[in-house]
Design a protein around this motif. Sequence first.
Motif, PDB file in Angstrom:
ATOM      1  N   ASP A  46       0.834  -1.201   0.000  1.00 46.15           N
ATOM      2  CA  ASP A  46       0.000   0.000   0.000  1.00 46.15           C
ATOM      3  C   ASP A  46       0.873   1.258   0.000  1.00 46.15           C
ATOM      4  O   ASP A  46       2.112   1.192   0.081  1.00 46.15           O
ATOM      5  N   ASP A  47       0.225   2.414  -0.116  1.00 47.23           N
ATOM      6  CA  ASP A  47       0.962   3.676  -0.229  1.00 47.23           C
ATOM      7  C   ASP A  47       1.798   3.970   1.009  1.00 47.23           C
ATOM      8  O   ASP A  47       2.883   4.554   0.915  1.00 47.23           O
ATOM      9  N   THR A  48       1.284   3.577   2.197  1.00 43.51           N
ATOM     10  CA  THR A  48       2.004   3.850   3.440  1.00 43.51           C
ATOM     11  C   THR A  48       3.350   3.135   3.456  1.00 43.51           C
ATOM     12  O   THR A  48       4.398   3.745   3.708  1.00 43.51           O
ATOM     13  N   LEU A  52       7.305   4.648   2.841  1.00 40.69           N
ATOM     14  CA  LEU A  52       8.336   4.468   3.860  1.00 40.69           C
ATOM     15  C   LEU A  52       9.559   3.758   3.285  1.00 40.69           C
ATOM     16  O   LEU A  52      10.704   4.144   3.559  1.00 40.69           O
ATOM     17  N   TYR A 163       5.874  -2.607   9.572  1.00 40.44           N
ATOM     18  CA  TYR A 163       4.532  -2.055   9.315  1.00 40.44           C
ATOM     19  C   TYR A 163       3.559  -3.040   9.926  1.00 40.44           C
ATOM     20  O   TYR A 163       3.323  -4.109   9.374  1.00 40.44           O
ATOM     21  N   LYS A 236       5.567   6.140  13.511  1.00 39.10           N
ATOM     22  CA  LYS A 236       4.369   6.895  13.166  1.00 39.10           C
ATOM     23  C   LYS A 236       3.147   5.991  13.295  1.00 39.10           C
ATOM     24  O   LYS A 236       3.185   4.832  12.870  1.00 39.10           O
ATOM     25  N   TYR A 238      -1.145   5.445  12.649  1.00 37.00           N
ATOM     26  CA  TYR A 238      -2.110   5.787  11.604  1.00 37.00           C
ATOM     27  C   TYR A 238      -3.530   5.405  12.014  1.00 37.00           C
ATOM     28  O   TYR A 238      -3.737   4.441  12.770  1.00 37.00           O
ATOM     29  N   HIS A 240      -5.752   4.232   9.848  1.00 29.33           N
ATOM     30  CA  HIS A 240      -6.306   3.212   8.956  1.00 29.33           C
ATOM     31  C   HIS A 240      -5.902   1.819   9.430  1.00 29.33           C
ATOM     32  O   HIS A 240      -4.884   1.643  10.093  1.00 29.33           O
ATOM     33  N   ASN A 242      -4.697  -2.069   8.694  1.00 33.55           N
ATOM     34  CA  ASN A 242      -3.996  -2.873   7.691  1.00 33.55           C
ATOM     35  C   ASN A 242      -4.147  -4.365   7.986  1.00 33.55           C
ATOM     36  O   ASN A 242      -3.340  -5.177   7.552  1.00 33.55           O
ATOM     37  N   THR A 262       4.053   2.465  11.599  1.00 35.30           N
ATOM     38  CA  THR A 262       5.307   2.172  10.907  1.00 35.30           C
ATOM     39  C   THR A 262       6.456   2.550  11.834  1.00 35.30           C
ATOM     40  O   THR A 262       6.331   3.446  12.683  1.00 35.30           O
TER      41      THR A 262
END
Length: 268
Positions: A46-48, A52, A163, A236, A238, A240, A242, A262
């Motif tokens: 994914d974008d996250t 990173l 992650y 960090k 988030y 959302h 996962n 992350t």
Amino acid sequence: MDMPTKEKAIASNRDAWNDSARHHKDSPEWQAHLNGVVQADFSCLDDTLTGLLEQVGVDGKDVVQLGCNNGRESLSLFALGARSVVGVDQSEAFLDQARELAARSPHAPQFIEADIHHLPHELQGRFDVALITIGVLNWMPDIGEFFRHVAQTLKPGGSLVVYETHPFLEMFDPEAADPYRLASSYFRSEPFVQNEPIVYEGKVEQPSASSYWFVHTLGAIFSGALDAGLQISHFKEYPHSNREELYDRYQEQKAQLPLCFTWVAVKA
């Protein structure tokens, strides 16, 4: 409940994942991966995580994924320019799937069957980047020992990228009558035990080897890494999720929980 020994938990988790592998091939995602990996730029990240890894730097690097499952994420690292990729997992059945995907790919990752606590000597001090994604840390009975073995795979100055799901989520049961009521202690010491196949969506109603899911606080994760000689350079959280779709209900709340994080640590 009686606490399993570390060795029993690890062996039983391996058996449970081997039992579960065939169910994962019944999912639409498996067919999508079979079709997708033929492309040189295939990625399921994914974008996250992609952002990173670009920040840490994978291009031209030697990368190991510890707990690689069916290899889809390991194969995705080539789209970021990885020079070489090794995926490690203790489930022979999932590594068979990883090799099936790799056989359709233009890339050539190496997949190694090993328990993280008994890694082959050839992996020590070899990698610029080590990757751990969702659903690895909680299978580990002793998080400090786990990080000591992870750190051994890195070159000096190498980075561990994590992650993962947020440990706060372990306090909630998304299938409970009230999924927003605290169901378990953040400081729970005994593992959650499951005796059905491990699948990401729904349930398979048949017996399986027991699997043991261990709860680790953020404090335990940070301390375990620091004690292993890893210096934390990024953290960090988030809003959302996962992990499984069941946990999507905890997104977009007025009083929002942290749902994943992350984390990057550098070997001294």
